[in-house]
Write an enzyme that holds these catalytic residues in place. Structure first.
Site, PDB file in Angstrom:
ATOM      1  N   SER A  58       0.848  -1.181   0.000  1.00 29.43           N
ATOM      2  CA  SER A  58       0.000   0.000   0.000  1.00 29.43           C
ATOM      3  C   SER A  58       0.896   1.247   0.000  1.00 29.43           C
ATOM      4  O   SER A  58       1.704   1.408  -0.916  1.00 29.43           O
ATOM      5  CB  SER A  58      -0.971  -0.034   1.177  1.00 29.43           C
ATOM      6  OG  SER A  58      -1.989   0.935   1.026  1.00 29.43           O
ATOM      7  N   ASP A 113      -8.603  -4.818  -6.603  1.00 29.96           N
ATOM      8  CA  ASP A 113      -8.266  -3.737  -5.678  1.00 29.96           C
ATOM      9  C   ASP A 113      -9.039  -2.473  -6.056  1.00 29.96           C
ATOM     10  O   ASP A 113      -8.902  -1.971  -7.180  1.00 29.96           O
ATOM     11  CB  ASP A 113      -6.761  -3.477  -5.735  1.00 29.96           C
ATOM     12  CG  ASP A 113      -6.249  -2.633  -4.583  1.00 29.96           C
ATOM     13  OD1 ASP A 113      -7.036  -1.859  -4.011  1.00 29.96           O
ATOM     14  OD2 ASP A 113      -5.049  -2.741  -4.266  1.00 29.96           O
ATOM     15  N   HIS A 161      -7.224  -5.223  -2.062  1.00 25.94           N
ATOM     16  CA  HIS A 161      -6.126  -4.443  -1.485  1.00 25.94           C
ATOM     17  C   HIS A 161      -5.581  -5.197  -0.272  1.00 25.94           C
ATOM     18  O   HIS A 161      -5.938  -4.942   0.873  1.00 25.94           O
ATOM     19  CB  HIS A 161      -6.625  -3.060  -1.085  1.00 25.94           C
ATOM     20  CG  HIS A 161      -5.523  -2.086  -0.820  1.00 25.94           C
ATOM     21  ND1 HIS A 161      -4.638  -1.677  -1.788  1.00 25.94           N
ATOM     22  CD2 HIS A 161      -5.150  -1.432   0.311  1.00 25.94           C
ATOM     23  CE1 HIS A 161      -3.777  -0.823  -1.277  1.00 25.94           C
ATOM     24  NE2 HIS A 161      -4.059  -0.657  -0.007  1.00 25.94           N
TER      25      HIS A 161
END
Length: 643
Positions: free
Chosen positions: A485, A573, A605
């Protein structure tokens, strides 16, 4: 004589990344049953056992063989369990009900609406048999407040989002309050009359001081006040009570050195900083987090319970649940080398019984201690960090993996991390840095990150590498950067902006183009970017911000990347869309740069399914061994989808 590498027990990816044998235990309100997560068809599902029985006699009460269950809730009626689940990582969470009195009944979807996301599931002693939650059923960008009767599934809309509400509060007497962005980006709490749409502002919070909102933000049981985390008159976040009649704050508790532990604002499966009585909802304890956790009891009974719980382990208390009377407790512990150890404690006798260890096949002696350290940045800012060194073998001049946390409005903390242990087992030093912009270390540390993506936030990471090299820990010719991330973005920044520092980089679902990222986040996220991404990076809708957003994007310097790169991405995602990874991989491959690309079609994600996590870390293991020369991997072939 020092140990050699060959004497270090070899940990396999399966040992570290298979589903835990058991995890996530909690006790029912009547104290008679214990629920926990355990594998069924290689997916975590919910199991229930008698509290006084053997967990091996537990019954599996859910049947999800597609995606693991991670979040569940006991209700005030021990007949019902609730759990949350999405589809293949799309983050459209639904709320399901399980009837424990009918073993043959399938779970019931209480929110059976396509494309709808459930947030903020909450029950309270005053709302027996019901839960409050927010859903974006009416408008994808707006979450309305609903109440669901658990037994029947009847759903009632209590309040329609006026457009700026991030959250609702509903008192036991039915009064409604809205909390969301006010003028100028500040956060505002208002009394709200839904029949007229009139909102009466009660209190305002400075927006930049709260990039993810105010946490906690919880009604007191009588509905006359709120327990909130406040840094209004100082650097650290302390616990105050906000009076809903006057808007005045009064301190409830604080710690002289630590912030409240508000990690659950990012990771809802982590415990709240507020420890409350199961029956009354009153506050009995508060969690703070520095290098390690501190719990401050606010109630004499809980103080006595806490003293005995802390004798059960030298770890930090993690999940904590009790029966209605606060006499029977299930407690799990955070520990760097004994993951998920969980006990049943009976305060009537003072006895604690070990229920399980999450990974009993892992020998704590084979795992590496995680040591808190403080690194000083070049401008003097202290950077609270964690260093993990191999258990045996060389411990100086060794390859280093800089493991960067996500967010960036999050933090690293002490405990068991399978990625850290895999890397340390392979002979790498592992360094985790709470760079400026990380939460949990005071307001000044947080706000020092404003405008500093790919700037001093990255300098902090470079200074941490310099610290490890300067102390003889790390070989400067063998340093990797690895993150997910925001950490994936940081890895790309490392490869693109400072290619001479890093020998290899691993980016998991990281941002390559900040403007594109901010344009493609889900619609319900966009109204809440003012005090985080727009403040720290920029607003792509403002033409004046676009040059700077591009200048801080790794894609703008893709031609400078010569560092071998590994990229992982979930096809579903919705936060960092696949295009963020596709574009940088395609650009690199067109220049012949060594890049390994993994895409998982059933993930979003963050990878959830165990086979995908094992593929990810087998591939990372091979990749780092090839480029850093660490301890050889286990030799097993990867089945990862590399494209």
């Amino acid at each position: 004589m020092p140990s050699t590498r060959s004497e270090v027990p070899h940990l396999t990816v399966e040992q570290l990344f298979d589903p835990p044998e058991r995890a996530g235990a909690s006790i029912s309100a009547d104290g008679r049953r214990i629920a926990f997560l355990a594998p069924w068809r290689d997916r975590l599902n919910i199991w229930v056992a008698d509290a006084d029985g053997d967990l091996s006699d537990a019954r599996c009460v859910t049947a999800d063989d597609k995606r693991s269950v991670h979040v569940y809730h006991w209700t005030d009626d021990p007949r019902w369990l609730l759990y949350e689940q999405d589809g293949d990582g799309d983050e459209n969470w639904h709320l399901y009900r399980v009837d424990l009195d009918d073993p043959g009944a399938a779970a019931v979807d209480l929110t059976p609406f396509a494309g709808v996301r459930v947030m903020g599931v909450e029950s309270a002693p005053s709302r027996g048999g019901r839960v409050l939650l927010r859903m974006n059923r009416r408008d994808p960008a707006a979450f309305d407040l609903h109440e669901i009767v658990i037994a029947s599934g009847r759903t009632t809309e209590l309040a329609r989002n006026p457009g700026a509400a991030g959250d609702f509060l509903c008192t036991p007497s039915g009064e409604l309050y809205v909390h969301g962005l006010g003028p100028g980006g500040d956060l505002e709490l208002s009394r709200w009359a839904p029949e007229t749409g009139a909102a009466e502002p009660l209190v305002r919070f400075t927006g930049p001081d709260h990039p993810l909102g105010v946490h906690p933000f919880t009604l007191t049981p009588d509905g006359t006040g709120l327990w909130i985390g406040s840094n209004r008159h100082g650097d650290l976040t302390r616990l105050v009570r906000l009076d809903l009649a006057t808007g005045e704050e009064g301190e409830v508790d604080s710690h002289p050195e630590y912030d409240l532990d508000t990690r659950c604002a990012v990771f809802p499966s982590l415990p709240s900083p507020l420890i409350r009585h199961r029956r009354t909802g009153e506050l009995i304890g508060v969690r703070y987090l520095g290098a390690r956790q501190v719990i401050r009891p606010l109630d004499p009974h809980f103080a006595a319970v806490l003293a005995n719980l802390e004798k059960l382990s030298d770890g930090d208390i993690a999940a904590l649940s009790s029966d209605l009377d606060g006499m029977r407790w299930v407690v799990s512990f955070t520990h760097d080398r004994a993951p998920g150890v969980t006990y049943l404690y009976d305060h009537t006798t003072g006895d604690g019984r070990l229920l399980f260890r999450s990974r009993p096949d892992l020998d704590p002696a084979a795992l590496a201690p995680v040591e808190p350290v403080t690194i000083t940045a070049r401008d003097g800012l202290p950077l609270p960090s964690y260093l993990t060194l191999p258990v045996a073998g060389e411990r100086s001049g060794i390859p280093l993996v800089l493991l960067v946390h996500g967010g960036p409005w999050s933090r690293d903390s002490w405990g068991f991390d399978p990625a850290v242990q895999l890397l340390a087992n392979r002979g790498y030093a592992v360094l985790q840095v709470n760079f400026r912009g990380s939460t949990g270390f005071g307001k000044a540390h947080l706000k020092a990150g404003i405008g500093e993506l790919a700037g001093t936030m990255h300098d902090d990471l470079l200074d941490a590498v310099g610290w490890a090299v300067g102390r003889g820990i790390a070989d400067p010719e063998r340093v990797a950067i690895f993150g997910a991330s925001y950490g994936g973005y940081a890895a790309l920044v490392g490869a693109a902006f400072t290619p001479g520092v890093f020998t290899a980089a691993i980016d998991c679902f990281g941002v390559s183009d900040l403007a594109n990222f901010l344009r493609t986040v889900p619609e319900f996220v966009k109204p809440h970017l003012t005090n985080n991404w727009h403040l720290y990076a920029g607003n792509p809708d403002d033409p004046e911000h676009l040059p700077d957003l591009w200048a801080r994007s790794p894609l703008s310097r893709v031609d400078d990347i010569r560092t071998p790169l590994m990229v992982a991405q979930g096809a579903n995602d919705v936060r960092v869309v696949r295009a963020e990874s596709d574009r940088i991989v395609e650009s690199l491959r067109s220049r012949g740069v060594d890049v390994t690309y993994l895409v998982k079609q059933d993930e979003g994600h963050g990878f959830v399914n165990p086979e995908n996590n094992k593929d990810l870390f087998r591939t990372a293991d091979h990749f780092l061994a090839r480029h850093l020369g660490g301890r050889t991997h286990d030799g097993s072939a990867t089945t990862a989808e590399e494209i």
